[in-house]
Design a protein around this motif. Structure first.
Motif, mmCIF file in Angstrom:
data_model
loop_
_atom_site.group_PDB
_atom_site.id
_atom_site.type_symbol
_atom_site.label_atom_id
_atom_site.label_comp_id
_atom_site.label_asym_id
_atom_site.label_seq_id
_atom_site.Cartn_x
_atom_site.Cartn_y
_atom_site.Cartn_z
ATOM 1 N N UNK A 1 -2.769 8.669 -34.612
ATOM 2 C CA UNK A 1 -3.378 9.580 -35.579
ATOM 3 C C UNK A 1 -4.510 10.388 -34.932
ATOM 4 N N UNK A 2 -5.303 9.721 -34.070
ATOM 5 C CA UNK A 2 -6.397 10.435 -33.435
ATOM 6 C C UNK A 2 -5.884 11.488 -32.455
ATOM 7 N N UNK A 3 -4.766 11.154 -31.735
ATOM 8 C CA UNK A 3 -4.167 12.141 -30.826
ATOM 9 C C UNK A 3 -3.662 13.363 -31.591
ATOM 10 N N UNK A 4 -2.987 13.146 -32.714
ATOM 11 C CA UNK A 4 -2.484 14.266 -33.515
ATOM 12 C C UNK A 4 -3.637 15.138 -34.009
ATOM 13 N N UNK A 5 -4.718 14.483 -34.450
ATOM 14 C CA UNK A 5 -5.874 15.250 -34.931
ATOM 15 C C UNK A 5 -6.485 16.093 -33.817
#
Length: 493
Positions: free
Chosen positions: A376-380
């Protein structure tokens, strides 16, 4: 659920009993009882029935044969295998008896070991006497699990109940008005001698018998001690049974042996039974037999229920028939739990490895982060970067610099067009500006089309500006293969 254990002995015209309640973790002496045969009764079955009615129906019954009806010997055999003992003991006992054992039932218990040698107390009772004993109990609806020899159990009980004193050899004398038994136990708790005699040292009213009646019994007790004289100075004498409650009998025995005599009824049994234990006195033998059913480390009693007299009944509350099934079920449950635990461990190990790989991959970009939130942090972060690139045109298919170069090359030098606003996105180019005439706007459109960099080119609007010598225009040029400009933009004209 607690089991009620009833221990019985028959003394003349009396039936005496002790009752214990046993659970998986407790052993309580519930009470002691005594019933006398009525004048109109031919045997003790009536007294026994009344005793059971008062004490309650038992789950397990232990009874004792009269000691004077049993022949017993201490045997030392040069092996310790249990099967061989069962085969050899009857023949070894027969050598010490003036009659064959064919008409009797032989039982034994191990009382000691010396290397490969086994010391056993072997006993034989005539089958007719044993059958009469069982018939008497059957009249009261009782089927004893164990038929034993009470004096031997009594001596073992006093060995366990040391009352805080140092271990000692002891001579147990159990007596009432009709019989007397003597058991000598050495320092290690092994019975070394056992005798049973008809007659007692007391009368039915509690007084001491005459010197002539007492002499044979006292001589037998003295001879038992003298036969093991090396331990005489370290031996204590214990008087049990009904005679223990008679001070005159204790005095007579003490004067005859020149030794102090202890009252066996006043021993402390709190280490064996839970809760308070009253003065057992004349019930000591019955209490001793109860130790054969202790929850842990039960006393190994001689049991004459052998061969044709083998106990085949079902003990109430006994779960032993289910032990095998219970063990198998427990083993199966253990295997299932082990398999489940192994699967959980394997999954946790795999998860740990995946987390380590995620941390290794995402660490350089994200730094210290929870592997569970890395995706999720990578996508953000990627969305943020795309947004920033969009703002500067870094993520477009056609570079803004390449697009401006293509426009500059397509338009001739000193072309009379002034560009006020240039917008470049993923679809193409949007130019707003001023030209000196409508013809110049058309020439600009034609020049861009010939450049080969753009696909469709539209003049969104062209009109006279505030300066009469200028024409305001807006031109949309789409890159080759890009989606044409949205028609709604025409509304701006």
């Amino acid at each position: 659920m607690a089991q009620r254990i009833l221990a019985l002995e028959f003394v003349g015209d009396l039936v005496r009993a002790a009752v214990a309640e046993r659970s998986w973790n407790s052993f309580i002496l519930a009470g002691v009882y005594e019933k006398v045969r009525a004048d109109d009764e031919t045997d003790l079955s009536g007294a026994l029935a009344r005793l059971v009615a008062e004490a309650g129906q038992p789950d397990i019954v232990i009874s004792a044969l009269p000691a004077d009806s049993v022949a017993k010997r201490l045997l030392e055999l040069p092996f310790k295998d249990g099967r061989r003992l069962h085969q050899v003991v009857p023949f070894a006992l027969e050598e010490h008896l003036p009659f064959p054992v064919d008409n009797g039932t032989v039982a034994f218990t191990r009382v000691g070991r010396d290397g490969d040698h086994t010391l056993v107390m072997a006993a034989m009772v005539r089958k007719t006497d044993l059958q009469h004993h069982l018939d008497l109990l059957q009249k009261a609806g009782l089927d004893p699990k164990i038929v034993t020899l009470a004096p031997l159990a009594l001596a073992a009980m006093f060995t366990r109940a040391q009352n805080g004193a140092k271990p000692m050899a002891h001579l147990v004398v159990e007596g009432d008005e009709s019989s007397t038994s003597v058991v000598l136990v050495d320092l290690g708790g092994t019975p070394r001698a056992m005798r049973s005699m008809t007659g007692g040292l007391m009368t039915s009213d509690g007084s001491v018998v005459s010197q002539d009646a007492a002499a044979p019994i006292l001589n037998s007790v003295r001879q038992t001690l003298l036969a093991h004289g090396e331990e005489m100075d370290q031996t204590e004498v214990i008087l049990a049974g009904a005679a223990a409650a008679c001070p005159q009998v204790r005095g007579l025995l003490s004067d005859s042996l020149a030794m102090p005599v202890r009252d066996g009824g006043r021993f402390d049994y709190t280490g064996i039974f839970e809760g308070s234990v009253p003065d057992t006195g004349k019930y000591s033998s019955c209490v001793a037999m109860l130790l054969g059913e202790l929850p842990s480390k039960p006393l190994d009693l001689i049991n004459f229920r052998q061969g044709e007299f083998l106990f085949r009944g079902r003990v109430s509350g006994d779960l032993s028939p289910f032990y095998t099934s219970g063990i198998l079920a427990a083993a199966l449950l253990g295997v299932i739990l082990f398999h489940f635990a192994l699967g959980v461990y394997a999954n946790l190990h795999r998860l740990s490895q995946l987390n380590a790989q995620i941390a290794a991959v995402a660490g350089p970009v994200l730094g210290q982060t929870d592997p569970a939130n890395a995706r999720a942090q990578l996508k953000t972060d990627i969305a943020k970067m795309n947004h920033r690139l969009t703002l500067i045109g870094g993520n477009l298919t056609h570079s803004p610099l390449d697009t401006l170069a293509a426009v500059s090359q397509a338009l001739p030098p000193r072309f009379p067009v002034e560009m006020a606003d240039v917008q470049i996105d993923s679809n193409g180019l949007r130019v707003t500006g001023q030209a000196d005439s409508f013809t110049t706007v058309a020439q600009a459109k034609e020049a861009l089309g010939k450049s080969g960099y753009f696909g469709s080119i539209e003049v969104a609007h062209a009109k006279a500006g505030s300066d009469p010598s200028k024409v305001d225009f807006r031109m949309d040029a789409n890159f080759k293969g890009a989606t044409p400009a949205n028609p709604r933009d025409d509304a701006d004209q």
